[in-house]
Design an enzyme around this catalytic site. Structure first.
Site, PDB file in Angstrom:
ATOM      1  N   HIS A   4       0.822  -1.209   0.000  1.00  0.00           N
ATOM      2  CA  HIS A   4       0.000   0.000   0.000  1.00  0.00           C
ATOM      3  C   HIS A   4       0.858   1.263   0.000  1.00  0.00           C
ATOM      4  CE1 HIS A   4      -2.910   2.758   2.319  1.00  0.00           C
ATOM      5  NE2 HIS A   4      -3.470   2.555   1.147  1.00  0.00           N
ATOM      6  N   HIS A  46      -0.824  10.975  -2.050  1.00  0.00           N
ATOM      7  CA  HIS A  46      -2.120  10.526  -1.536  1.00  0.00           C
ATOM      8  C   HIS A  46      -3.069  11.679  -1.227  1.00  0.00           C
ATOM      9  CE1 HIS A  46      -5.005   9.367   1.633  1.00  0.00           C
ATOM     10  NE2 HIS A  46      -5.103   8.257   0.934  1.00  0.00           N
TER      11      HIS A  46
END
Length: 255
Positions: A4, A46
């Site tokens: 991730h 992100h």
């Protein structure tokens, strides 16, 4: 298993260092987040703000709230995206998507690419696909086993599917079982938070055929410890998205 934002427990998330670390640990699949700068460059980060993972407040103190879309690629390239994580990563940069794709290719890795906040970036789907094509990622080899495009936006994923039906796509979330048939028209995977699913839910997803004629799959996020890995694997999921891929691998496979 999918690392991730790269191996983000061990290197700054969404950086080249994080995917290199995932590779060093022996993990093929990595996940990232794609957004767009003020001057139209796709970058890997992100948050929609640069504040958390760079020194933007120091470099541009009067530019709050420091949104990615309000900075040029050249400005973002000046930022330190590693020292927040640890001194060993001082000087690490926010990669452009082009730089990132070339590193993934160099490492012979596979990519779960997330289109982040598409509502902020009209046309980002087309732009992302064009870049992937330019980098050689839309040939049959990559499409078969090295690329999945995902988003929290069903509309965004539908656009990707309509533009390039050969790409495998994933919806981030936990749609109602009654809605799965609709998603199955353009989505190959349902990727939910692990706490939102059950054995029955995973089975329901598997009961639908995706757009490529195979049962829909489930990759659950974000699983970072052994007990959770055992529990979620027991639901029959097809993949786990994790910040600590080595911990999850050890729990499930003993190495």
């Amino acid at each position: 298993m999918v690392a991730h934002r790269g191996a983000s427990s061990y290197a700054p998330e969404n950086t080249l260092a994080s995917i290199d670390k995932a590779g060093a640990l022996g993990f093929r699949w990595v996940e990232n987040d794609v957004q767009r700068t003020k001057d139209g460059e796709l970058v890997v980060i992100h948050d929609d703000s640069l504040k958390r993972t760079t020194d933007v407040q120091k470099v541009f103190p009067h530019r709050a709230p420091w949104k990615v879309k309000d900075f040029t690629a050249a400005e973002i390239a000046r930022l330190d995206a590693g020292s927040w994580f640890g001194p060993a990563f001082t000087g690490t940069r926010v990669p452009t998507l082009t730089q990132y794709m070339r590193e993934v290719e160099h490492n012979d890795q596979s990519l779960l690419l997330e289109i982040k906040n598409p509502e902020l970036y009209p046309g980002i789907e087309q732009q992302t696909l064009k870049l992937l094509g330019n980098e050689g990622w839309l040939d049959q080899n990559h499409l078969d086993d090295r690329l999945i495009v995902q988003s929290f936006s069903a509309d965004s994923i539908r656009i990707v599917h309509d533009l390039k039906p050969a790409i495998r796509t994933a919806f981030l979330g936990t749609p109602a079982v009654s809605a799965l048939n609709t998603y199955a028209a353009y989505t190959d995977l349902i990727n939910p938070s692990y706490g939102s699913i059950s054995l029955g839910y995973v089975s329901a997803v598997h009961g639908h055929m995706g757009p490529h004629g195979s049962p829909m799959e489930v990759y659950a996020w974000t699983v970072d410890d052994a007990p959770t890995a055992w529990k979620v694997a027991g639901y029959g999921v097809d993949g786990l998205i994790t910040n600590k891929p080595d911990v999850v691998r050890s729990a499930l496979y003993g190495f």
